[in-house]
Design an enzyme around this catalytic site. Structure first.
Site, mmCIF file in Angstrom:
data_model
loop_
_atom_site.group_PDB
_atom_site.id
_atom_site.type_symbol
_atom_site.label_atom_id
_atom_site.label_comp_id
_atom_site.label_asym_id
_atom_site.label_seq_id
_atom_site.Cartn_x
_atom_site.Cartn_y
_atom_site.Cartn_z
ATOM 1 N N GLU A 150 0.798 -1.228 0.000
ATOM 2 C CA GLU A 150 0.000 0.000 0.000
ATOM 3 C C GLU A 150 0.834 1.283 0.000
ATOM 4 O O GLU A 150 0.838 2.041 0.985
ATOM 5 C CB GLU A 150 -0.961 0.015 1.188
ATOM 6 C CG GLU A 150 -1.940 -1.143 1.196
ATOM 7 C CD GLU A 150 -3.030 -1.006 2.262
ATOM 8 O OE1 GLU A 150 -2.913 -0.126 3.129
ATOM 9 O OE2 GLU A 150 -3.992 -1.778 2.212
ATOM 10 N N GLU A 166 -5.509 -8.666 0.864
ATOM 11 C CA GLU A 166 -6.188 -8.369 2.140
ATOM 12 C C GLU A 166 -7.649 -8.071 1.865
ATOM 13 O O GLU A 166 -7.978 -7.346 0.933
ATOM 14 C CB GLU A 166 -5.602 -7.119 2.827
ATOM 15 C CG GLU A 166 -4.198 -7.270 3.341
ATOM 16 C CD GLU A 166 -3.663 -5.991 3.998
ATOM 17 O OE1 GLU A 166 -4.458 -5.152 4.479
ATOM 18 O OE2 GLU A 166 -2.429 -5.833 4.006
#
Ligand code: FCB
Length: 450
Positions: A169, A356
């Site tokens: 991320e 995720e």
């Protein structure tokens, strides 16, 4: 809730769960580990809810055997974890710390012995403080240091690791950490955030080069992005344009750089003077082909125009009456399908994984059990939407629940529980939640039934 039906996933589908080093390991001062920017940030008064820190976390560092036994109970085929950079390079450079590498070597061996495939993320936000002291992600040199980390870890673990992710991320690490001040190192400057984002992408490029020098045929490497559909709050032009800007901010900035080799023009114009210098060769380094794109999906963004919020002039709103998790994030399963389909159609990165997906709820332990039906429904409904993408030919190969364990949820501390396994932080006892038992059933049935 989507209707219950029986779906069986493809034969080589990967069922996994994920964690990150700083969120679970603890043992922050053991075996030569140096301090990270999160150790520092946790000491800033008011930065973390309740003054929590990752010092002990889930004590995973000392409890890997028990945690791997839990993974087996859940029928996991894969475990995604991250490497603590300051365990490997406690001062950011120099000779690697053998004890740090040994910890991960043992973890990889023990996972294989349990029949679980390791998926390794090299950077999940715990930069060595020593590198922050030299400018951190504002310093291009940090990207080269990351290349050294990638090379060192791949040389040490490469025989047992066949799935690599460089950066987790980059949007969060750059913008939450350097513009919104909510994550380490807690800066609040758009120019700095854009520079950090560029250097994180360069680090991804350096990392890929280093990994490829050690990888064997068939091994796969890529990056993990947090992506979210950005939809206008109304059909007014102002909101439509705001949604497009939000999409540029969160999604296109990284996807265009990685898979088209250029930052999106509209956003470059919008950022104006805040844009970092892009040197010759940077975009080619950043846009090398990946073998795998990990996607983290939690919610969508519903976006309204807001002239009081420059430079993006957008505001994120949760639609009235929408179901939300304990984070206040809208539960929007269809978004996981939209993201997969859009990335495949617009960027064709090849193989993707959901790296995720999951939800925080206010779980409680009652009579030795944790009854979390909302999380079970959340996972079920998202998995059905992933399946829909597969049926439409999107090359998605696996799914990792966030998270294996309740853990240190960054600025929220231990107050937000994402685990399919409950952790009693006073005793470190682990209790598989109802959603965990359900997921165990799914992994064994290789699908969702009933
Ligand atoms: C993601 C992070 C992960 C966790 C979840 C809830 O942004 O990658 O570490 O905090 O959100």
């Amino acid at each position: 809730m989507a209707s219950r039906s029986t779906v069986i996933f493809p034969k080589d589908w990967i069922w996994g769960a994920a964690t990150a080093a700083y969120q679970v390991e603890g043992a922050t001062r053991e075996d030569g580990r140096g301090p990270s920017i999160w150790d520092t940030f946790c000491r800033v008064p008011g930065a973390i809810a309740n003054g929590d820190t990752g010092e002990i976390a889930c004590d995973h560092y000392h409890r890997t055997a028990g945690d791997i036994a839990l993974m087996r109970e859940l029928g996991l085929g894969a475990y995604r974890f991250s490497i603590s950079w300051p365990r490997i390079f406690p001062t950011g450079s120099g000779r690697p710390n053998a004890a740090g590498l040994d910890f991960y070597r043992r973890l990889v061996d023990d996972l294989h012995a349990a029949g679980i495939t390791p998926h390794v993320t090299l950077y999940h936000w715990d930069l060595p403080q020593a590198l922050q002291d030299q400018g951190g992600w504002e310093n291009r040199d940090t990207a080269r240091r990351f290349g050294e980390l990638a090379y060192t870890v791949a040389a040490a673990l490469g025989a047992g690791v066949h799935h690599w992710y460089t950066i987790n991320e980059p949007w969060v690490a750059s913008f939450l950490g350097h513009w919104m001040g909510q994550h380490a190192p807690g800066k609040r400057d758009l120019r700095v955030a854009l520079l950090a984002a560029h250097n994180l992408l360069l680090a991804h490029g350096e990392g890929l080069v280093a990994l490829r020098s050690e990888m064997r045929p068939g091994d796969a490497a890529g990056i993990v992005l947090n992506l979210a559909p950005c939809e206008p709050a109304t059909d007014s032009n102002a909101d439509l344009e705001a949604a497009h800007r939000a999409d540029g901010f969160v999604n296109r900035w990284f996807l265009d750089a990685l898979y088209r080799g250029a930052y999106p023009d509209d956003m470059v114009r919008l950022y104006g003077d805040a844009m970092p210098e892009v040197e010759a060769g940077d975009m080619a380094l950043i846009s090398q082909p990946t073998d795998l794109l990990g996607i983290n999906y939690y919610t969508r963004n519903v976006v309204a125009h807001d002239p009081a919020a420059p430079p993006l002039e957008t505001r994120r709103i949760v639609p009235v009456d929408a179901p939300v998790t304990a984070m206040g994030w809208e539960v929007y399963p269809r978004g996981i399908y939209q993201v997969l389909k859009r990335v495949h159609d617009d960027y064709a990165p090849g193989r993707m994984l959901i790296a995720e997906n999951g939800a925080a709820y206010d779980d409680s332990l009652v009579d030795g059990q944790v009854d979390d039906p909302e999380r079970e429904v959340f996972l079920h409904d998202h998995l059905l939407e992933v399946y829909r993408a597969i049926e439409e030919g999107v090359p998605v190969g696996g799914y990792f629940v966030w998270s294996l364990l309740d853990n240190f949820e960054w600025a929220w501390g231990y107050g937000k529980r994402f685990g399919i396994v409950y952790v009693d932080f006073a005793t470190q006892e682990r209790i598989i939640k109802r959603s965990g038992h359900w997921y165990g059933h799914v992994t064994r049935e290789h699908g969702i039934s009933g």
